[in-house]
Write a protein that holds these residues in place. Structure first.
Motif, mmCIF file in Angstrom:
data_model
loop_
_atom_site.group_PDB
_atom_site.id
_atom_site.type_symbol
_atom_site.label_atom_id
_atom_site.label_comp_id
_atom_site.label_asym_id
_atom_site.label_seq_id
_atom_site.Cartn_x
_atom_site.Cartn_y
_atom_site.Cartn_z
ATOM 1 N N GLY A 117 0.785 -1.222 0.000
ATOM 2 C CA GLY A 117 0.000 0.000 0.000
ATOM 3 C C GLY A 117 0.819 1.274 0.000
ATOM 4 N N GLN A 118 0.328 2.272 0.754
ATOM 5 C CA GLN A 118 0.957 3.587 0.783
ATOM 6 C C GLN A 118 2.370 3.543 1.351
ATOM 7 N N LYS A 119 2.614 2.566 2.242
ATOM 8 C CA LYS A 119 3.954 2.409 2.814
ATOM 9 C C LYS A 119 4.966 2.129 1.702
ATOM 10 N N ARG A 120 4.544 1.313 0.750
ATOM 11 C CA ARG A 120 5.409 0.978 -0.389
ATOM 12 C C ARG A 120 5.704 2.225 -1.221
ATOM 13 N N VAL A 121 4.679 3.043 -1.414
ATOM 14 C CA VAL A 121 4.853 4.282 -2.176
ATOM 15 C C VAL A 121 5.788 5.242 -1.446
ATOM 16 N N ASN A 122 5.569 5.398 -0.144
ATOM 17 C CA ASN A 122 6.397 6.316 0.647
ATOM 18 C C ASN A 122 7.866 5.904 0.639
ATOM 19 N N LYS A 123 8.117 4.593 0.789
ATOM 20 C CA LYS A 123 9.494 4.099 0.787
ATOM 21 C C LYS A 123 10.158 4.342 -0.574
ATOM 22 N N THR A 124 9.371 4.209 -1.623
ATOM 23 C CA THR A 124 9.885 4.460 -2.969
ATOM 24 C C THR A 124 10.263 5.929 -3.128
ATOM 25 N N ILE A 125 9.379 6.803 -2.647
ATOM 26 C CA ILE A 125 9.643 8.245 -2.732
ATOM 27 C C ILE A 125 10.908 8.599 -1.955
ATOM 28 N N GLU A 126 11.045 8.055 -0.735
ATOM 29 C CA GLU A 126 12.224 8.329 0.092
ATOM 30 C C GLU A 126 13.498 7.881 -0.610
ATOM 31 N N ALA A 127 13.455 6.701 -1.214
ATOM 32 C CA ALA A 127 14.633 6.167 -1.901
ATOM 33 C C ALA A 127 15.027 7.051 -3.079
ATOM 34 N N LEU A 128 14.040 7.508 -3.823
ATOM 35 C CA LEU A 128 14.320 8.349 -4.989
ATOM 36 C C LEU A 128 14.834 9.729 -4.583
ATOM 37 N N MET A 129 14.334 10.246 -3.486
ATOM 38 C CA MET A 129 14.827 11.546 -3.001
ATOM 39 C C MET A 129 16.271 11.435 -2.517
ATOM 40 N N ARG A 130 16.605 10.281 -1.919
ATOM 41 C CA ARG A 130 18.006 10.069 -1.505
ATOM 42 C C ARG A 130 18.931 10.040 -2.718
ATOM 43 N N LYS A 131 18.407 9.624 -3.850
ATOM 44 C CA LYS A 131 19.191 9.593 -5.080
ATOM 45 C C LYS A 131 19.306 10.974 -5.726
ATOM 46 N N GLY A 132 18.584 11.948 -5.146
ATOM 47 C CA GLY A 132 18.697 13.312 -5.638
ATOM 48 C C GLY A 132 17.556 13.799 -6.497
ATOM 49 N N TYR A 133 16.560 12.955 -6.714
ATOM 50 C CA TYR A 133 15.407 13.390 -7.518
ATOM 51 C C TYR A 133 14.519 14.327 -6.696
ATOM 52 N N LYS A 134 13.902 15.299 -7.364
ATOM 53 C CA LYS A 134 13.028 16.262 -6.680
ATOM 54 C C LYS A 134 11.653 15.640 -6.445
ATOM 55 N N TYR A 135 11.040 16.057 -5.328
ATOM 56 C CA TYR A 135 9.765 15.462 -4.897
ATOM 57 C C TYR A 135 8.671 15.609 -5.949
#
Length: 272
Positions: free
Chosen positions: A234-252
């Motif tokens: 669910g949303q937890k999966r989405v949130n973890k994905t967003i966090e991982a991508l932001m750590r890679k430097g992508y903008k929110y």
């Protein structure tokens, strides 16, 4: 008292002699030891004489060892000291040898630093910090190190460092902030200072096209989203994905747009 009964040239080394006292082999000696004491058959030598001969022979052996060690490449006095200490020569003999090497101009720490500087600038892509580390390891004095590190920095063209950075940046894909971070880390490992690295980025273009960044974001989103499917729903999966991508430097906002574009709403969707 003992008498020299024979002095013969060694078969394997014409620069060394075998010394016999009362028809018994006593020791091997260097040609310089032989000449220094003007040794000859029939000469009487007491215990004091033999001690002087042995001490001088140790000194000559240490000199020969040091000269051979220096012959391979330039050395510092510290390196020669360490080398001779490993061969179990006494501190007194080592000090005498170092003096001899300086008298014969076989040692010169400034020349060593200058030679290392020129070699590294011509043959490596390393910065002044690595150069400094090598001088410290070789036992060069702080004043000489400070002088030649300054010269190293002055003589290393900025264009050469920019080329090194450009080569690194081509191997690093992703958002500009992350590419810059990775290039900075690589340059620091190669021995460059923050100040010099900042100068490099003023000359270096690490920007990427929107199409390329979009493609990279899509790739990384798929990898992260599928990875977190093993642990989260669910949303937890989405949130973890967003966090991982932001750590890679992508903008929110870019991440959110890409999630919507990929049809991901609540984390229950699958990406093929």
């Amino acid at each position: 008292m003992p008498k020299i009964t024979k002095i013969e040239v060694q078969k394997k080394n014409k620069e060394r002699f075998n010394l016999y006292l009362d028809d018994e082999f006593e020791m091997g000696i260097d040609v310089n030891t032989f000449v220094h004491f003007n040794l000859k058959k029939g000469q009487i030598v007491d215990a004091k004489d033999m001690q002087q001969i042995q001490d001088f022979e140790q000194y000559r052996q240490a000199i020969n060892d040091a000269i051979q060690y220096i012959s391979y490449r330039k050395r510092t006095d510290y390196e020669v000291q360490q080398h001779l200490a490993q061969k179990d020569f006494s501190d007194t003999v080592i000090a005498q040898v170092i003096d001899y090497c300086y008298e014969q101009r076989l040692l010169d720490n400034r020349d060593y630093a200058n030679s290392l500087k020129n070699t590294m600038l011509l043959t490596t892509d390393k910065g002044p910090t690595v150069f400094k580390q090598k001088l410290v390891k070789a036992g060069v004095s702080p004043s000489i190190i400070e002088d030649y590190v300054r010269r190293y920095e002055e003589e290393q063209p900025l264009d050469d460092i920019v080329k090194v950075a450009a080569k690194i940046s081509k191997q690093k894909k992703g958002p500009e902030i992350k590419v810059k971070e990775k290039v900075t880390q690589s340059l620091m490992q190669k021995g460059y200072t923050f100040e010099r690295i900042n100068d490099v980025f003023e000359e270096l273009d690490i920007s990427q096209s929107e199409d390329e960044l979009n493609h990279l974001l899509q790739r990384d989103l798929e990898k992260s989203y599928n990875k977190y499917a093993r642990k989260y729903e669910g949303q937890k999966r989405v949130n973890k994905t967003i966090e991982a991508l932001m750590r890679k430097g992508y903008k929110y906002d870019k991440i959110k747009d890409k999630l919507e574009e990929s049809g991901i709403i609540d984390g229950t969707e699958e990406i093929e």
